[in-house]
Design a protein around this motif. Structure first.
Motif, PDB file in Angstrom:
ATOM      1  N   THR A 179       1.184  -0.793   0.368  1.00 13.18           N
ATOM      2  CA  THR A 179       0.189   0.720  -0.115  1.00 13.18           C
ATOM      3  C   THR A 179       1.101   1.475   0.178  1.00 13.18           C
ATOM      4  OG1 THR A 179      -1.402   0.901   1.077  1.00 13.18           O
ATOM      5  CG2 THR A 179      -0.362  -0.211   2.875  1.00 13.18           C
ATOM      6  N   PHE A 180       0.415   2.405  -1.035  1.00 13.74           N
ATOM      7  CA  PHE A 180       2.044   2.901  -1.171  1.00 13.74           C
ATOM      8  C   PHE A 180      -0.030   4.364  -0.519  1.00 13.74           C
ATOM      9  CE2 PHE A 180       4.728   0.107  -3.101  1.00 13.74           C
ATOM     10  CZ  PHE A 180       5.277   0.827  -2.545  1.00 13.74           C
ATOM     11  N   GLY A 181      -0.951   4.726   0.105  1.00 12.88           N
ATOM     12  CA  GLY A 181      -1.549   5.569   0.307  1.00 12.88           C
ATOM     13  C   GLY A 181      -2.675   5.866  -0.471  1.00 12.88           C
ATOM     14  N   GLY A 182      -3.155   7.012   0.040  1.00 10.55           N
ATOM     15  CA  GLY A 182      -4.497   6.968  -0.955  1.00 10.55           C
ATOM     16  C   GLY A 182      -3.962   7.110  -2.947  1.00 10.55           C
ATOM     17  N   SER A 183      -3.271   8.033  -3.387  1.00  5.47           N
ATOM     18  CA  SER A 183      -2.710   8.496  -4.142  1.00  5.47           C
ATOM     19  C   SER A 183      -1.248   8.037  -5.031  1.00  5.47           C
ATOM     20  CB  SER A 183      -2.699  10.110  -4.508  1.00  5.47           C
ATOM     21  OG  SER A 183      -1.602  10.528  -3.715  1.00  5.47           O
ATOM     22  N   ASP A 184      -0.360   7.241  -4.595  1.00  2.95           N
ATOM     23  CA  ASP A 184       0.654   7.195  -4.571  1.00  2.95           C
ATOM     24  C   ASP A 184       1.096   7.946  -5.601  1.00  2.95           C
ATOM     25  OD1 ASP A 184       2.815   5.250  -5.212  1.00  2.95           O
ATOM     26  OD2 ASP A 184       1.655   3.952  -6.937  1.00  2.95           O
ATOM     27  N   PRO A 185       1.985   9.078  -5.447  1.00  2.00           N
ATOM     28  CA  PRO A 185       2.142   9.920  -6.776  1.00  2.00           C
ATOM     29  C   PRO A 185       4.000   9.264  -7.079  1.00  2.00           C
ATOM     30  CG  PRO A 185       2.320  10.629  -4.451  1.00  2.00           C
ATOM     31  CD  PRO A 185       2.281   9.586  -3.886  1.00  2.00           C
ATOM     32  N   LEU A 186       4.508   8.639  -6.793  1.00  2.02           N
ATOM     33  CA  LEU A 186       5.215   7.980  -7.227  1.00  2.02           C
ATOM     34  C   LEU A 186       4.928   6.398  -8.286  1.00  2.02           C
ATOM     35  CD1 LEU A 186       8.391   8.431  -5.044  1.00  2.02           C
ATOM     36  CD2 LEU A 186       7.311  10.451  -6.099  1.00  2.02           C
ATOM     37  N   GLY A 187       3.548   6.332  -8.664  1.00  2.00           N
ATOM     38  CA  GLY A 187       3.632   5.211  -9.000  1.00  2.00           C
ATOM     39  C   GLY A 187       4.148   3.808  -8.858  1.00  2.00           C
ATOM     40  N   LEU A 188       4.799   3.566  -7.963  1.00  3.36           N
ATOM     41  CA  LEU A 188       5.174   2.416  -7.377  1.00  3.36           C
ATOM     42  C   LEU A 188       4.329   1.486  -7.028  1.00  3.36           C
ATOM     43  CD1 LEU A 188       7.513   4.050  -4.196  1.00  3.36           C
ATOM     44  CD2 LEU A 188       7.956   2.502  -6.952  1.00  3.36           C
ATOM     45  N   THR A 189       3.109   1.323  -6.921  1.00  2.00           N
ATOM     46  CA  THR A 189       2.336   0.255  -6.171  1.00  2.00           C
ATOM     47  C   THR A 189       2.544  -0.561  -7.433  1.00  2.00           C
ATOM     48  OG1 THR A 189       0.529   1.396  -5.582  1.00  2.00           O
ATOM     49  CG2 THR A 189       0.109  -0.514  -5.707  1.00  2.00           C
ATOM     50  N   GLY A 190       1.968  -0.096  -8.831  1.00  2.00           N
ATOM     51  CA  GLY A 190       2.280  -1.773  -9.943  1.00  2.00           C
ATOM     52  C   GLY A 190       3.797  -2.101 -10.794  1.00  2.00           C
ATOM     53  N   PRO A 191       3.960  -0.984  -9.565  1.00  2.00           N
ATOM     54  CA  PRO A 191       6.488  -2.560 -10.242  1.00  2.00           C
ATOM     55  C   PRO A 191       6.209  -3.114  -9.429  1.00  2.00           C
ATOM     56  CG  PRO A 191       6.156   0.600 -10.540  1.00  2.00           C
ATOM     57  CD  PRO A 191       5.262  -0.193 -10.062  1.00  2.00           C
ATOM     58  N   VAL A 192       6.165  -2.100  -7.640  1.00  2.00           N
ATOM     59  CA  VAL A 192       6.654  -3.585  -6.722  1.00  2.00           C
ATOM     60  C   VAL A 192       5.465  -4.751  -7.043  1.00  2.00           C
ATOM     61  CG1 VAL A 192       5.758  -3.167  -4.166  1.00  2.00           C
ATOM     62  CG2 VAL A 192       7.197  -1.442  -5.462  1.00  2.00           C
ATOM     63  N   LEU A 193       4.066  -4.480  -6.992  1.00  2.00           N
ATOM     64  CA  LEU A 193       3.301  -5.327  -7.674  1.00  2.00           C
ATOM     65  C   LEU A 193       3.571  -7.050  -7.903  1.00  2.00           C
ATOM     66  CD1 LEU A 193       1.028  -6.680  -5.700  1.00  2.00           C
ATOM     67  CD2 LEU A 193      -0.760  -5.988  -7.907  1.00  2.00           C
ATOM     68  N   GLN A 194       4.733  -6.317  -9.080  1.00  2.00           N
ATOM     69  CA  GLN A 194       4.536  -7.460 -10.251  1.00  2.00           C
ATOM     70  C   GLN A 194       5.504  -8.209 -10.146  1.00  2.00           C
ATOM     71  OE1 GLN A 194       4.417  -4.237 -14.316  1.00  2.00           O
ATOM     72  NE2 GLN A 194       2.914  -5.676 -14.341  1.00  2.00           N
ATOM     73  N   ALA A 195       6.811  -7.325  -9.137  1.00  2.00           N
ATOM     74  CA  ALA A 195       7.939  -7.826  -8.874  1.00  2.00           C
ATOM     75  C   ALA A 195       7.784  -9.099  -7.511  1.00  2.00           C
ATOM     76  CB  ALA A 195       8.672  -6.500  -8.119  1.00  2.00           C
TER      77      ALA A 195
END
Length: 364
Positions: A179-195
């Motif tokens: 979880t990277f908060g309500g908006s995830d400004p750095l866009g990390l959720t997708g790359p971390v999840l895929q890795a």
């Protein structure tokens, strides 16, 4: 019944943490018989829906944030609503704004995460970081009531209730939360999840929680669907965060307001510093042993995701370490009543002046 004005903004750029921690206090204020009114120059449809669903009034006021029109609108709203106090949460309110707000005559509570010496012009100051009491608040807010340390971590009701349930061992907590908060400004959720999905350990369920204010929410959900991987899922605007965290044997989380919730539920955590205001509190929390920290500021998202996923998978593989982290979190002076304490301090009788009264508030 007192009316408390909450002046906080949300956007995909700044995130939603300012509003969400104020929401925890708003719940406590309502339980104590008061009314909380949210005012924002910037908001998101998801935040507006959340406030409406929870039964809180919220209004849009003139901007830009922290400028003269914002101050005039906030003061006008205080007068019209006969507000007895205002909570101010954000980093774009300069000294002129703060001076003007305090001059309106209502009690002012300022949230602060930095302790950088900037004058706050407030009657109460909240900083729930572990080492907050060592920061120069006597100089930043002379005479203010200081509500400092983990005892003032503002937890929403659903999290408080989950924290009251018996604690499970690491072996009985099969979820790895991202979880990277309500908006995830750095866009990390997708790359971390895929890795993580590429090397998902046996028996581990990976769940990503994406805030409704995240402009990439549908993109992340589509990416997970394309993976067609068992044991990997995405929840958007999850309504059951307390119960989900209680299932977590490890969380990968931005180092913002979610920290207090994870600590209260004794979730071993890899904190990811995504903004300057998160660095100090994340470092302090890591020193207490219940979490580790990695700095993602200024990093390429793909490279950062690889590092984050590698650290998370190493922690998941070390159940003994995660159990020690859970035990360290359980030992923290964090009972879940921070929002209640803040609400009581804000609406209660004005404390006696003097440093002794302020120290009592800080250590309560």
């Amino acid at each position: 019944m007192a009316v408390i004005l909450i002046r906080a903004d949300a956007s995909p750029t700044i995130g939603t943490g300012h509003v969400m921690r104020c929401l925890a206090v708003a719940e406590a204020l309502r339980d104590q018989g008061h009314e909380a009114l949210f005012a924002a120059v910037e908001s998101t449809p998801a935040i507006d829906r959340r406030l409406s669903a929870d039964g809180f009034r919220h209004v849009s006021i003139a901007g830009p944030v922290g400028q003269a029109a914002d101050l005039a609108a906030t003061r006008s709203l205080l007068r019209r609503e006969h507000g007895m106090a205002v909570m101010l949460d954000g980093y774009r309110f300069g000294e002129a704004y703060r001076v003007g707000l305090q001059a309106a005559g209502a009690r002012v509570l300022a949230w602060d995460d930095l302790g950088d010496g900037t004058p706050l012009h407030a009657d109460l100051v909240v900083n729930a970081a572990p080492q907050a009491a060592s920061l120069p608040y006597d100089a930043m807010a002379p005479g203010a009531v200081l509500l400092l340390g983990p005892g003032y971590a503002p937890l929403r009701r659903e999290v408080r209730l989950a924290a009251q349930e018996p604690r499970r061992t690491i072996a009985d907590r099969p979820v790895l939360l991202v979880t990277f908060g309500g908006s995830d400004p750095l866009g990390l959720t997708g790359p971390v999840l895929q890795a993580l999905a590429k090397e998902r350990p046996d028996g581990c369920r990976i769940v990503a929680v994406v805030g409704g204010s995240n402009p990439r929410a549908n993109e992340v959900a589509a990416a997970v669907a394309a993976l067609a991987a068992d044991g990997v899922s995405v929840e958007i605007d999850c309504p059951r965060m307390g119960a989900l965290m209680a299932d977590c044997g490890l969380a990968v989380s931005a180092g913002g307001g979610t920290m207090g919730e994870l600590a209260a539920l004794a979730v071993p955590t890899l904190l990811v510093v995504t903004a300057d205001n998160q660095a100090m509190a994340s470092g302090d929390a890591a020193e207490l042993g219940w979490c580790a920290a990695v700095d993602a500021r200024g990093c390429d998202p793909a490279k950062a995701a690889a590092v984050i996923a590698g650290r998370a998978l190493a922690l998941w593989a070390d159940a003994g370490q995660r159990q020690r982290m859970q035990d360290a979190a359980t030992a923290l002076p964090l009972d879940g009543d921070g929002a209640v304490r803040i609400a009581s301090a804000l609406t209660g009788p004005a404390p006696k002046s003097g440093s002794a009264a302020r120290r009592r508030a800080a250590l309560a």
